[in-house]
Design a protein around this motif. Structure first.
Motif, PDB file in Angstrom:
ATOM      1  N   THR A 205       0.604  -1.217   0.038  1.00  9.14           N
ATOM      2  CA  THR A 205       0.074  -0.076  -0.027  1.00  9.14           C
ATOM      3  C   THR A 205       0.936   1.035  -0.173  1.00  9.14           C
ATOM      4  OG1 THR A 205      -1.933   0.923   1.172  1.00  9.14           O
ATOM      5  CG2 THR A 205      -0.066   0.201   2.439  1.00  9.14           C
ATOM      6  N   THR A 206       0.299   2.354  -0.245  1.00 12.76           N
ATOM      7  CA  THR A 206       1.109   3.508  -0.384  1.00 12.76           C
ATOM      8  C   THR A 206       0.488   4.619   0.663  1.00 12.76           C
ATOM      9  OG1 THR A 206       1.569   3.285  -2.636  1.00 12.76           O
ATOM     10  CG2 THR A 206       1.731   5.408  -1.923  1.00 12.76           C
ATOM     11  N   LEU A 207       1.439   5.454   1.496  1.00  9.57           N
ATOM     12  CA  LEU A 207       0.728   6.192   2.224  1.00  9.57           C
ATOM     13  C   LEU A 207       1.899   7.496   2.386  1.00  9.57           C
ATOM     14  CD1 LEU A 207      -1.293   6.566   4.613  1.00  9.57           C
ATOM     15  CD2 LEU A 207       0.750   5.844   6.146  1.00  9.57           C
ATOM     16  N   THR A 208       1.229   8.645   2.332  1.00  2.72           N
ATOM     17  CA  THR A 208       2.147   9.860   2.368  1.00  2.72           C
ATOM     18  C   THR A 208       2.723  10.074   3.695  1.00  2.72           C
ATOM     19  OG1 THR A 208       0.461  11.086   0.947  1.00  2.72           O
ATOM     20  CG2 THR A 208       1.988  12.425   2.138  1.00  2.72           C
ATOM     21  N   ALA A 209       4.143  10.438   3.583  1.00  4.19           N
ATOM     22  CA  ALA A 209       4.898  10.699   4.641  1.00  4.19           C
ATOM     23  C   ALA A 209       5.872  11.958   4.629  1.00  4.19           C
ATOM     24  CB  ALA A 209       5.908   9.470   5.012  1.00  4.19           C
ATOM     25  N   SER A 210       6.300  12.285   5.797  1.00  7.95           N
ATOM     26  CA  SER A 210       7.021  13.719   5.518  1.00  7.95           C
ATOM     27  C   SER A 210       8.032  13.388   4.883  1.00  7.95           C
ATOM     28  CB  SER A 210       7.319  14.053   6.967  1.00  7.95           C
ATOM     29  OG  SER A 210       8.539  13.092   7.605  1.00  7.95           O
ATOM     30  N   ARG A 211       8.826  14.540   4.164  1.00  8.47           N
ATOM     31  CA  ARG A 211       9.990  14.339   3.417  1.00  8.47           C
ATOM     32  C   ARG A 211      11.294  13.857   4.119  1.00  8.47           C
ATOM     33  NH1 ARG A 211      11.531  16.923  -1.097  1.00  8.47           N
ATOM     34  NH2 ARG A 211       9.388  16.362  -1.861  1.00  8.47           N
ATOM     35  N   ALA A 212      11.122  14.212   5.500  1.00  4.14           N
ATOM     36  CA  ALA A 212      12.232  13.689   6.433  1.00  4.14           C
ATOM     37  C   ALA A 212      12.440  12.523   6.637  1.00  4.14           C
ATOM     38  CB  ALA A 212      12.141  14.730   7.635  1.00  4.14           C
ATOM     39  N   ASP A 213      10.960  11.759   6.470  1.00  8.80           N
ATOM     40  CA  ASP A 213      11.137  10.169   6.941  1.00  8.80           C
ATOM     41  C   ASP A 213      11.508   9.651   5.448  1.00  8.80           C
ATOM     42  OD1 ASP A 213      10.251  10.245   9.384  1.00  8.80           O
ATOM     43  OD2 ASP A 213       8.503   9.546   9.214  1.00  8.80           O
ATOM     44  N   ALA A 214      11.068  10.167   4.360  1.00 11.83           N
ATOM     45  CA  ALA A 214      11.329   9.700   3.095  1.00 11.83           C
ATOM     46  C   ALA A 214      13.031   9.580   2.920  1.00 11.83           C
ATOM     47  CB  ALA A 214      10.667  10.538   1.972  1.00 11.83           C
ATOM     48  N   ASP A 215      13.574  10.686   3.246  1.00  8.96           N
ATOM     49  CA  ASP A 215      14.970  11.029   3.229  1.00  8.96           C
ATOM     50  C   ASP A 215      15.795   9.929   4.039  1.00  8.96           C
ATOM     51  OD1 ASP A 215      14.925  13.019   1.077  1.00  8.96           O
ATOM     52  OD2 ASP A 215      15.023  14.742   2.865  1.00  8.96           O
ATOM     53  N   LEU A 216      15.193   9.574   4.973  1.00  6.07           N
ATOM     54  CA  LEU A 216      15.643   8.589   5.973  1.00  6.07           C
ATOM     55  C   LEU A 216      15.721   7.026   5.285  1.00  6.07           C
ATOM     56  CD1 LEU A 216      14.525   9.318   9.565  1.00  6.07           C
ATOM     57  CD2 LEU A 216      16.835   9.508   8.615  1.00  6.07           C
ATOM     58  N   VAL A 217      14.612   6.852   4.704  1.00  8.78           N
ATOM     59  CA  VAL A 217      14.466   5.717   3.741  1.00  8.78           C
ATOM     60  C   VAL A 217      15.499   5.734   2.780  1.00  8.78           C
ATOM     61  CG1 VAL A 217      13.040   4.360   2.532  1.00  8.78           C
ATOM     62  CG2 VAL A 217      11.913   5.335   4.528  1.00  8.78           C
ATOM     63  N   ARG A 218      15.565   6.904   2.130  1.00 10.49           N
ATOM     64  CA  ARG A 218      16.535   7.079   0.898  1.00 10.49           C
ATOM     65  C   ARG A 218      18.151   6.653   1.546  1.00 10.49           C
ATOM     66  NH1 ARG A 218      14.108   8.502  -3.501  1.00 10.49           N
ATOM     67  NH2 ARG A 218      12.266   9.628  -3.422  1.00 10.49           N
ATOM     68  N   GLU A 219      18.287   7.235   2.603  1.00  7.08           N
ATOM     69  CA  GLU A 219      19.466   7.252   3.184  1.00  7.08           C
ATOM     70  C   GLU A 219      19.896   5.718   3.375  1.00  7.08           C
ATOM     71  OE1 GLU A 219      21.637   8.089   7.487  1.00  7.08           O
ATOM     72  OE2 GLU A 219      20.070   9.442   6.680  1.00  7.08           O
ATOM     73  N   ALA A 220      18.934   5.022   3.969  1.00  6.75           N
ATOM     74  CA  ALA A 220      19.092   3.447   4.400  1.00  6.75           C
ATOM     75  C   ALA A 220      19.210   2.744   3.193  1.00  6.75           C
ATOM     76  CB  ALA A 220      17.913   3.125   5.343  1.00  6.75           C
ATOM     77  N   LEU A 221      18.376   3.058   2.030  1.00 11.27           N
ATOM     78  CA  LEU A 221      18.909   2.486   0.741  1.00 11.27           C
ATOM     79  C   LEU A 221      19.989   2.581   0.203  1.00 11.27           C
ATOM     80  CD1 LEU A 221      15.579   3.240  -1.064  1.00 11.27           C
ATOM     81  CD2 LEU A 221      16.098   0.976  -0.329  1.00 11.27           C
ATOM     82  N   LEU A 222      20.716   3.593   0.416  1.00 11.97           N
ATOM     83  CA  LEU A 222      22.060   3.928  -0.173  1.00 11.97           C
ATOM     84  C   LEU A 222      23.165   3.152   0.714  1.00 11.97           C
ATOM     85  CD1 LEU A 222      21.925   7.840  -0.716  1.00 11.97           C
ATOM     86  CD2 LEU A 222      22.136   5.903  -2.325  1.00 11.97           C
TER      87      LEU A 222
END
Length: 236
Positions: A205-222
């Motif tokens: 499913t998709t849910l809107t999140a804060s950009r701050a949380d999205a950046d944390l997810v991107r950081e973890a992916l990297l």
């Protein structure tokens, strides 16, 4: 109470490299939390500053444990974030945060800082208080309930990224088999533009999140991608 040293770097497109933003973009402070939490808080404060100044670009926060700034390879925490033209646009017909601060406080950060100090709050909170409306940018995250290993999934567990699981996601995941009695079922999360096939996926499913949380997810992916590349090189 821990003691951390930080540095704020900006990405300079002309040299295609990172460099310290200015002489004030480093410091050492006591902090009641982890290095990762400290980096996130500095990023949130700097992000709010940049919105108020209508500045776009890419930044990173580097944090070291202790009083000394060391090599980039020895950092204890890293937080990446961007400010785009889209972030600076008004939300829902409201004026930009910079315009509101201009009216409320003369558009000068020293006055914002004075207000923050007077009320014993962080700069970002001071700006939020002054504008009185929530203007933080958002981004969609894709959540997946997964059974079994999924080594090729371009997604991470929320705990690895350091983000909280929203109540709506917890309830949705429970309805698709996520529970403590079955350790083989777990949650993965990724930004919507990074989402792909997930082996063993039960539902998503998709849910809107804060950009701050999205950046944390991107950081973890990297970080996971870098670790995977290192492991492949050692076995190759």
């Amino acid at each position: 109470m821990a003691r951390f040293t930080y540095r704020i770097d900006r990405y300079f497109s002309d040299t295609e490299d990172w460099g310290i933003e200015n002489d004030d973009a480093r410091g050492t402070e006591n902090y009641d939390g982890t290095a990762k939490e400290y980096a996130k808080e500095i990023a949130q404060n700097r992000y709010a500053d940049l919105l108020s100044l209508d500045q776009t670009g890419e930044w990173r926060i580097l944090v070291w444990d202790g009083d000394t700034e060391s090599d980039e390879d020895d950092i204890d925490a890293l937080h990446l974030f961007t400010v785009t033209e889209e972030d600076l646009k008004p939300r829902g017909g409201r004026p930009k945060i910079g315009n509101i601060v201009s009216v409320a406080m003369g558009d000068t950060l020293p006055k914002v800082d004075a207000y923050a100090q007077e009320n014993d709050i962080k700069r970002a909170e001071a700006i939020r208080t002054l504008v009185t409306v929530g203007l933080a940018p958002t981004e969609n995250l894709v959540w997946s309930v997964v059974r079994g290993e999924s080594p090729d999934a371009n997604a991470v567990e929320p705990g690895v990224a350091g983000i909280d699981i929203p109540e709506a996601i917890s309830a949705w995941a429970a309805s698709h088999g996520l529970n403590e009695a079955d350790p083989d079922v777990y949650l993965l999360v990724t930004p919507e533009d990074e989402a792909g096939e997930v082996q063993g996926e039960i539902a998503y499913t998709t849910l809107t999140a804060s950009r701050a949380d999205a950046d944390l997810v991107r950081e973890a992916l990297l970080i996971e991608q870098a670790q995977t590349c290192t492991a492949d090189e050692k076995t190759g």
